[in-house]
Scaffold this active site. Sequence first.
Site, PDB file in Angstrom:
ATOM      1  N   TYR A 287       0.858  -1.198   0.000  1.00 22.06           N
ATOM      2  CA  TYR A 287       0.000   0.000   0.000  1.00 22.06           C
ATOM      3  C   TYR A 287       0.894   1.248   0.000  1.00 22.06           C
ATOM      4  O   TYR A 287       0.693   2.174  -0.788  1.00 22.06           O
ATOM      5  CB  TYR A 287      -0.914  -0.014   1.240  1.00 22.06           C
ATOM      6  CG  TYR A 287      -1.781   1.214   1.350  1.00 22.06           C
ATOM      7  CD1 TYR A 287      -3.080   1.233   0.839  1.00 22.06           C
ATOM      8  CD2 TYR A 287      -1.293   2.377   1.946  1.00 22.06           C
ATOM      9  CE1 TYR A 287      -3.870   2.374   0.917  1.00 22.06           C
ATOM     10  CE2 TYR A 287      -2.064   3.523   2.022  1.00 22.06           C
ATOM     11  CZ  TYR A 287      -3.361   3.517   1.510  1.00 22.06           C
ATOM     12  OH  TYR A 287      -4.122   4.654   1.589  1.00 22.06           O
TER      13      TYR A 287
ATOM     14  N   SER B 134      -3.955  12.059  10.322  1.00 23.71           N
ATOM     15  CA  SER B 134      -3.010  10.973  10.097  1.00 23.71           C
ATOM     16  C   SER B 134      -1.605  11.533  10.384  1.00 23.71           C
ATOM     17  O   SER B 134      -1.472  12.546  11.088  1.00 23.71           O
ATOM     18  CB  SER B 134      -3.155  10.501   8.655  1.00 23.71           C
ATOM     19  OG  SER B 134      -2.244   9.483   8.384  1.00 23.71           O
ATOM     20  N   LEU B 135      -0.584  10.922   9.847  1.00 25.93           N
ATOM     21  CA  LEU B 135       0.782  11.433   9.993  1.00 25.93           C
ATOM     22  C   LEU B 135       1.474  11.356   8.643  1.00 25.93           C
ATOM     23  O   LEU B 135       1.264  10.377   7.908  1.00 25.93           O
ATOM     24  CB  LEU B 135       1.582  10.550  10.958  1.00 25.93           C
ATOM     25  CG  LEU B 135       1.383  10.690  12.456  1.00 25.93           C
ATOM     26  CD1 LEU B 135       2.090   9.538  13.176  1.00 25.93           C
ATOM     27  CD2 LEU B 135       1.915  12.030  12.964  1.00 25.93           C
TER      28      LEU B 135
ATOM     29  N   LYS C 143       5.764   4.331  17.270  1.00 24.43           N
ATOM     30  CA  LYS C 143       4.532   4.392  16.477  1.00 24.43           C
ATOM     31  C   LYS C 143       3.791   3.076  16.703  1.00 24.43           C
ATOM     32  O   LYS C 143       4.144   2.040  16.144  1.00 24.43           O
ATOM     33  CB  LYS C 143       4.849   4.613  14.996  1.00 24.43           C
ATOM     34  CG  LYS C 143       3.592   4.819  14.192  1.00 24.43           C
ATOM     35  CD  LYS C 143       3.918   5.276  12.778  1.00 24.43           C
ATOM     36  CE  LYS C 143       2.630   5.509  12.004  1.00 24.43           C
ATOM     37  NZ  LYS C 143       1.806   4.304  11.837  1.00 24.43           N
TER      38      LYS C 143
ATOM     39  N   GLU D  52      -3.769   5.563  21.087  1.00 23.59           N
ATOM     40  CA  GLU D  52      -3.850   4.358  20.268  1.00 23.59           C
ATOM     41  C   GLU D  52      -4.379   3.188  21.086  1.00 23.59           C
ATOM     42  O   GLU D  52      -3.952   2.975  22.221  1.00 23.59           O
ATOM     43  CB  GLU D  52      -2.425   4.048  19.788  1.00 23.59           C
ATOM     44  CG  GLU D  52      -2.338   3.241  18.548  1.00 23.59           C
ATOM     45  CD  GLU D  52      -2.614   4.053  17.274  1.00 23.59           C
ATOM     46  OE1 GLU D  52      -2.913   5.266  17.361  1.00 23.59           O
ATOM     47  OE2 GLU D  52      -2.553   3.442  16.205  1.00 23.59           O
TER      48      GLU D  52
ATOM     49  N   LYS E 142       8.120  14.306  17.092  1.00 22.55           N
ATOM     50  CA  LYS E 142       7.215  15.450  17.271  1.00 22.55           C
ATOM     51  C   LYS E 142       7.983  16.663  17.806  1.00 22.55           C
ATOM     52  O   LYS E 142       8.810  16.499  18.725  1.00 22.55           O
ATOM     53  CB  LYS E 142       6.122  15.104  18.292  1.00 22.55           C
ATOM     54  CG  LYS E 142       5.280  13.915  17.879  1.00 22.55           C
ATOM     55  CD  LYS E 142       4.245  13.541  18.933  1.00 22.55           C
ATOM     56  CE  LYS E 142       3.440  12.341  18.453  1.00 22.55           C
ATOM     57  NZ  LYS E 142       2.471  11.869  19.431  1.00 22.55           N
TER      58      LYS E 142
ATOM     59  N   LYS F 210       8.818   5.194   9.063  1.00 23.88           N
ATOM     60  CA  LYS F 210       8.324   3.810   9.019  1.00 23.88           C
ATOM     61  C   LYS F 210       9.474   2.826   8.893  1.00 23.88           C
ATOM     62  O   LYS F 210      10.357   3.014   8.049  1.00 23.88           O
ATOM     63  CB  LYS F 210       7.377   3.633   7.826  1.00 23.88           C
ATOM     64  CG  LYS F 210       6.084   4.430   7.932  1.00 23.88           C
ATOM     65  CD  LYS F 210       4.904   3.528   8.277  1.00 23.88           C
ATOM     66  CE  LYS F 210       3.590   4.263   8.293  1.00 23.88           C
ATOM     67  NZ  LYS F 210       2.716   3.929   7.199  1.00 23.88           N
TER      68      LYS F 210
END
Length: 332
Positions: free
Chosen positions: A42, A88-89, A120, A175, A291, A315
């Site tokens: 994706y 989202s991020l 994450k 989360e 952040k 990621k």
Amino acid sequence: MATANMNENSARVQAEELRTKLNKWADEYYTYDAPSVEDSEYDAVYQQLVYLETQYPAIITPDSPTQKVGDHTLPGFSKVPHDIPMLSLGDVFSEQELADFVDRLTKSDNVNFEYNCELKIDGLAISLRYEQGKLVQGSTRGNGQIGEDITENLKTIKSIPRKLTRPINIEVRGECYMPKSSFVSLNEQRQRDGQTPFANPRNAAAGSLRQLDSKETAKRKLSTFMYNVADYDDLLTDTQSGLLEELKELGFNTNPSSQVAHSMAEIDAYIDEYQEKRDSLEYGIDGIVIKVNSLPTQRKLGATVKVPRWAIAYKFPPEEAQTVVRDIEWTV
Ligand code: NAD
């Protein structure tokens, strides 16, 4: 790189094909918790679309996955409008891209080099609203503007306080995840019962939270890490790292692994440390979130329609080699 003969029209056609594919996958993933492709696939197609839309901004459409958060909400749940959108991020896939992001931010907005590094968590975003310190509503992110009311299901999760240590009005975000051990036993059970196993703990958590019967959710052993606050002006702190401390004092579960970094070398060391420790954690992580630590600077930087400008996700690479989208030869 795009081939020389590519023009705006062929880019538009190709972008439309990519959007159709991505929207179908997003529906499977967000609405039905049953993805048919790996996240890395994706992400690679998404990056191709970003590349085309960056080359030809005129081809961007409002329904493009690059312009919206998540997907449809499920029928069967009341809808909860998010007055402050749940975003989202942005993401990057190499330490160099991350360094470029930090560099741009530091230079263009005169941001002090102080970043909070967080894991994450591979779960799904939830929002919890408290009035006078009492939990009154819990919801999913949905499409970022409207989520699903899952209050009764969230009340079955032990790490979510029904009552805070102070009688305040506050909306907290974070989360919800399924620990790896719960995921393994849930899938074993599903196989014994002749049901399709969940593809990964994230999808299992999402499916478990969106049960119409909260007794089912209670059996799934979900947990939470909270990391953000919406709609509350009376914070005692003005940093992201202080916010996590404050959330902990209010009674929330916060992830113990976050760290303030003052240099790119410290950020890289944090990434390396948790990439190494990833498999030994009791919950899934798919990267690191960096952040801006100052909350006033976060507010000043604001957000696009989809992502905050003051944070980015790095990621982790997938187990198998990932397609490097920048090297793709476009065929249109
Ligand atoms: P995302 O999951 O990549 O990142 C944003 C989310 O990270 C936030 O909304 C929040 O819920 C979460 N998060 C976890 N820890 C956090 C922390 N410490 N601080 C802040 N946020 C934190 O983005 P997304 O928009 O939710 O989903 C897009 C991703 O989902 C894609 O990159 C892809 O990997 C996956 N996806 C996969 C498929 C598929 O078919 N396999 C389809 C659609 C999306």
